[in-house]
Scaffold this active site. Structure first.
Site, PDB file in Angstrom:
ATOM      1  N   ASN A  57      -1.784  -0.182   7.391  1.00  0.00           N
ATOM      2  CA  ASN A  57      -1.329  -1.551   7.655  1.00  0.00           C
ATOM      3  C   ASN A  57      -0.485  -2.124   6.509  1.00  0.00           C
ATOM      4  O   ASN A  57      -0.336  -3.329   6.374  1.00  0.00           O
ATOM      5  CB  ASN A  57      -2.489  -2.459   8.062  1.00  0.00           C
ATOM      6  CG  ASN A  57      -3.595  -2.516   7.032  1.00  0.00           C
ATOM      7  OD1 ASN A  57      -3.435  -2.020   5.916  1.00  0.00           O
ATOM      8  ND2 ASN A  57      -4.701  -3.127   7.382  1.00  0.00           N
ATOM      9  N   LYS A  70       0.837  -1.201   0.000  1.00  0.00           N
ATOM     10  CA  LYS A  70       0.000   0.000   0.000  1.00  0.00           C
ATOM     11  C   LYS A  70       0.879   1.262   0.000  1.00  0.00           C
ATOM     12  O   LYS A  70       2.090   1.181   0.278  1.00  0.00           O
ATOM     13  CB  LYS A  70      -0.932  -0.055   1.214  1.00  0.00           C
ATOM     14  CG  LYS A  70      -1.948  -1.216   1.164  1.00  0.00           C
ATOM     15  CD  LYS A  70      -2.813  -1.232   2.426  1.00  0.00           C
ATOM     16  CE  LYS A  70      -3.921  -2.267   2.360  1.00  0.00           C
ATOM     17  NZ  LYS A  70      -4.784  -2.255   3.582  1.00  0.00           N
ATOM     18  N   GLU A 104      -9.878 -10.584  -7.243  1.00  0.00           N
ATOM     19  CA  GLU A 104      -8.913  -9.477  -7.152  1.00  0.00           C
ATOM     20  C   GLU A 104      -7.829  -9.559  -8.239  1.00  0.00           C
ATOM     21  O   GLU A 104      -7.446  -8.546  -8.806  1.00  0.00           O
ATOM     22  CB  GLU A 104      -8.271  -9.479  -5.764  1.00  0.00           C
ATOM     23  CG  GLU A 104      -9.259  -9.114  -4.655  1.00  0.00           C
ATOM     24  CD  GLU A 104      -8.650  -9.162  -3.266  1.00  0.00           C
ATOM     25  OE1 GLU A 104      -9.317  -8.720  -2.324  1.00  0.00           O
ATOM     26  OE2 GLU A 104      -7.509  -9.649  -3.103  1.00  0.00           O
ATOM     27  N   HIS A 157      -1.847  -5.429   1.565  1.00  0.00           N
ATOM     28  CA  HIS A 157      -3.114  -6.134   1.354  1.00  0.00           C
ATOM     29  C   HIS A 157      -2.793  -7.535   0.879  1.00  0.00           C
ATOM     30  O   HIS A 157      -1.873  -7.717   0.068  1.00  0.00           O
ATOM     31  CB  HIS A 157      -3.966  -5.441   0.280  1.00  0.00           C
ATOM     32  CG  HIS A 157      -5.081  -6.322  -0.217  1.00  0.00           C
ATOM     33  ND1 HIS A 157      -6.271  -6.438   0.465  1.00  0.00           N
ATOM     34  CD2 HIS A 157      -5.159  -7.181  -1.271  1.00  0.00           C
ATOM     35  CE1 HIS A 157      -7.044  -7.326  -0.171  1.00  0.00           C
ATOM     36  NE2 HIS A 157      -6.381  -7.788  -1.224  1.00  0.00           N
ATOM     37  N   TYR A 208     -12.470  -2.602  -2.819  1.00  0.00           N
ATOM     38  CA  TYR A 208     -13.029  -2.639  -1.456  1.00  0.00           C
ATOM     39  C   TYR A 208     -14.554  -2.595  -1.440  1.00  0.00           C
ATOM     40  O   TYR A 208     -15.147  -2.104  -0.482  1.00  0.00           O
ATOM     41  CB  TYR A 208     -12.459  -1.473  -0.638  1.00  0.00           C
ATOM     42  CG  TYR A 208     -11.040  -1.723  -0.152  1.00  0.00           C
ATOM     43  CD1 TYR A 208     -10.695  -2.897   0.515  1.00  0.00           C
ATOM     44  CD2 TYR A 208     -10.045  -0.771  -0.336  1.00  0.00           C
ATOM     45  CE1 TYR A 208      -9.405  -3.121   0.975  1.00  0.00           C
ATOM     46  CE2 TYR A 208      -8.746  -0.986   0.122  1.00  0.00           C
ATOM     47  CZ  TYR A 208      -8.437  -2.171   0.776  1.00  0.00           C
ATOM     48  OH  TYR A 208      -7.153  -2.382   1.243  1.00  0.00           O
TER      49      TYR A 208
HETATM   50  P1  IDP Z   1      -7.821  -7.221   5.646  1.00  0.00           P
HETATM   51  O1  IDP Z   1      -7.047  -6.178   4.858  1.00  0.00           O
HETATM   52  O2  IDP Z   1      -7.070  -7.700   6.844  1.00  0.00           O
HETATM   53  O3  IDP Z   1      -8.343  -8.343   4.775  1.00  0.00           O
HETATM   54  P2  IDP Z   1     -10.543  -6.135   5.650  1.00  0.00           P
HETATM   55  O4  IDP Z   1     -11.541  -6.333   6.745  1.00  0.00           O
HETATM   56  O5  IDP Z   1     -10.750  -6.847   4.363  1.00  0.00           O
HETATM   57  O6  IDP Z   1      -9.104  -6.483   6.274  1.00  0.00           O
HETATM   58  O7  IDP Z   1     -10.443  -4.559   5.405  1.00  0.00           O
HETATM   59  C1  IDP Z   1      -9.765  -4.056   4.287  1.00  0.00           C
HETATM   60  C2  IDP Z   1      -8.957  -2.830   4.705  1.00  0.00           C
HETATM   61  O8  IDP Z   1      -9.846  -1.814   5.195  1.00  0.00           O
HETATM   62  C3  IDP Z   1      -7.986  -3.061   5.858  1.00  0.00           C
HETATM   63  O9  IDP Z   1      -6.754  -3.638   5.453  1.00  0.00           O
HETATM   64  C4  IDP Z   1      -7.798  -1.649   6.367  1.00  0.00           C
HETATM   65  O10 IDP Z   1      -6.935  -0.904   5.494  1.00  0.00           O
HETATM   66  C5  IDP Z   1      -9.215  -1.093   6.243  1.00  0.00           C
HETATM   67  N1  IDP Z   1      -9.982  -1.272   7.479  1.00  0.00           N
HETATM   68  C6  IDP Z   1     -10.684  -2.377   7.860  1.00  0.00           C
HETATM   69  N2  IDP Z   1     -11.279  -2.194   9.057  1.00  0.00           N
HETATM   70  C7  IDP Z   1     -10.968  -0.928   9.430  1.00  0.00           C
HETATM   71  C8  IDP Z   1     -11.307  -0.137  10.600  1.00  0.00           C
HETATM   72  O11 IDP Z   1     -12.023  -0.555  11.514  1.00  0.00           O
HETATM   73  N3  IDP Z   1     -10.784   1.118  10.633  1.00  0.00           N
HETATM   74  C9  IDP Z   1      -9.991   1.630   9.650  1.00  0.00           C
HETATM   75  N4  IDP Z   1      -9.657   0.924   8.546  1.00  0.00           N
HETATM   76  C10 IDP Z   1     -10.133  -0.345   8.437  1.00  0.00           C
HETATM   77 MG    MG Z   2      -9.802  -8.358   3.294  1.00  0.00          MG
END
Ligand code: IDP
Ligand code: MG
Length: 171
Positions: A125, A11, A139, A128, A51
């Site tokens: 984070n 990212k 994807e 992805h 997303y």
């Molecule tokens: P993942 O990336 O671990 O699969 P997902 O639930 O698919 O997690 O969410 C996609 C992305 O959305 C996350 O990597 C993060 O960047 C963002 N995200 C998910 N939940 C939150 C939250 O509660 N607060 C802020 N950003 C979030």
């Molecule tokens: Mg995810």
């Protein structure tokens, strides 16, 4: 054990903080092979499609700005996209990636070691990765064209556009 492929994105925060080498080094320990790689400037449309399941969440707009690097300025709109393949590649990658919230992630995982939550609440984070093989297929087909991947992984078809033959995913 299944031979799987998945999409991995470094990212904009990962690129901006020069973490590409560190992240690829951790991934190389999983003994997967890279079958596709490129740098991508992420459009809002691509961000929304990637997303789409999170549409309606309170952090959705901020998430679109984050994945497009907009929160750092226009020149940071770039991500590195990879297709990796290997035995049990998805669960192994999810493990080394760590959980979504970087503060809760295992400290020696990629997100635990390099991620943070900004004061505005954005989860930076850094990476992805697809969470299961169905998501991986959706994807990979969204981010890559068939000819950008060096192995035949999903069905393709040939179509004619403006009298020229094109190879596209057979969706
Ligand atoms: P993942 O990336 O671990 O699969 P997902 O639930 O698919 O997690 O969410 C996609 C992305 O959305 C996350 O990597 C993060 O960047 C963002 N995200 C998910 N939940 C939150 C939250 O509660 N607060 C802020 N950003 C979030
Ligand atoms: Mg995810």
């Amino acid at each position: 054990m299944a031979n799987e492929q998945l999409l991995i994105l470094i990212k904009p925060d990962g690129i901006r903080r020069s973490l590409t080498g560190n992240i690829l080094d951790k991934l190389s320990q999983l003994r997967m092979t890279i079958i596709g790689a490129k740098v991508v400037k992420v459009s809002r449309e691509l961000a929304e499609m990637h997303y789409y399941q999170l549409k309606g969440r309170p952090f959705f707009d901020e998430l679109l700005d984050y994945i497009q690097g907009k929160i750092y300025g226009e020149s940071w709109n770039k991500i590195l996209a990879f297709v990796y393949q290997g035995e049990d590649a998805i669960s192994k990658t999810r493990k080394v990636t760590g959980v979504t919230n970087p503060e809760e992630a295992d400290p020696i995982s990629i997100r635990g070691a390099y991620g943070r939550i900004t004061t505005k609440g954005v989860y930076e984070n850094v990476i992805h990765c697809s969470s299961d093989s169905l998501e991986a297929e959706r994807e990979i087909k969204l981010w890559f064209k068939p000819q950008e991947i060096v192995k035949d992984i999903y069905a393709i078809k040939r179509i004619i556009v403006d009298k020229e033959e094109k190879v596209v995913w057979d969706l």
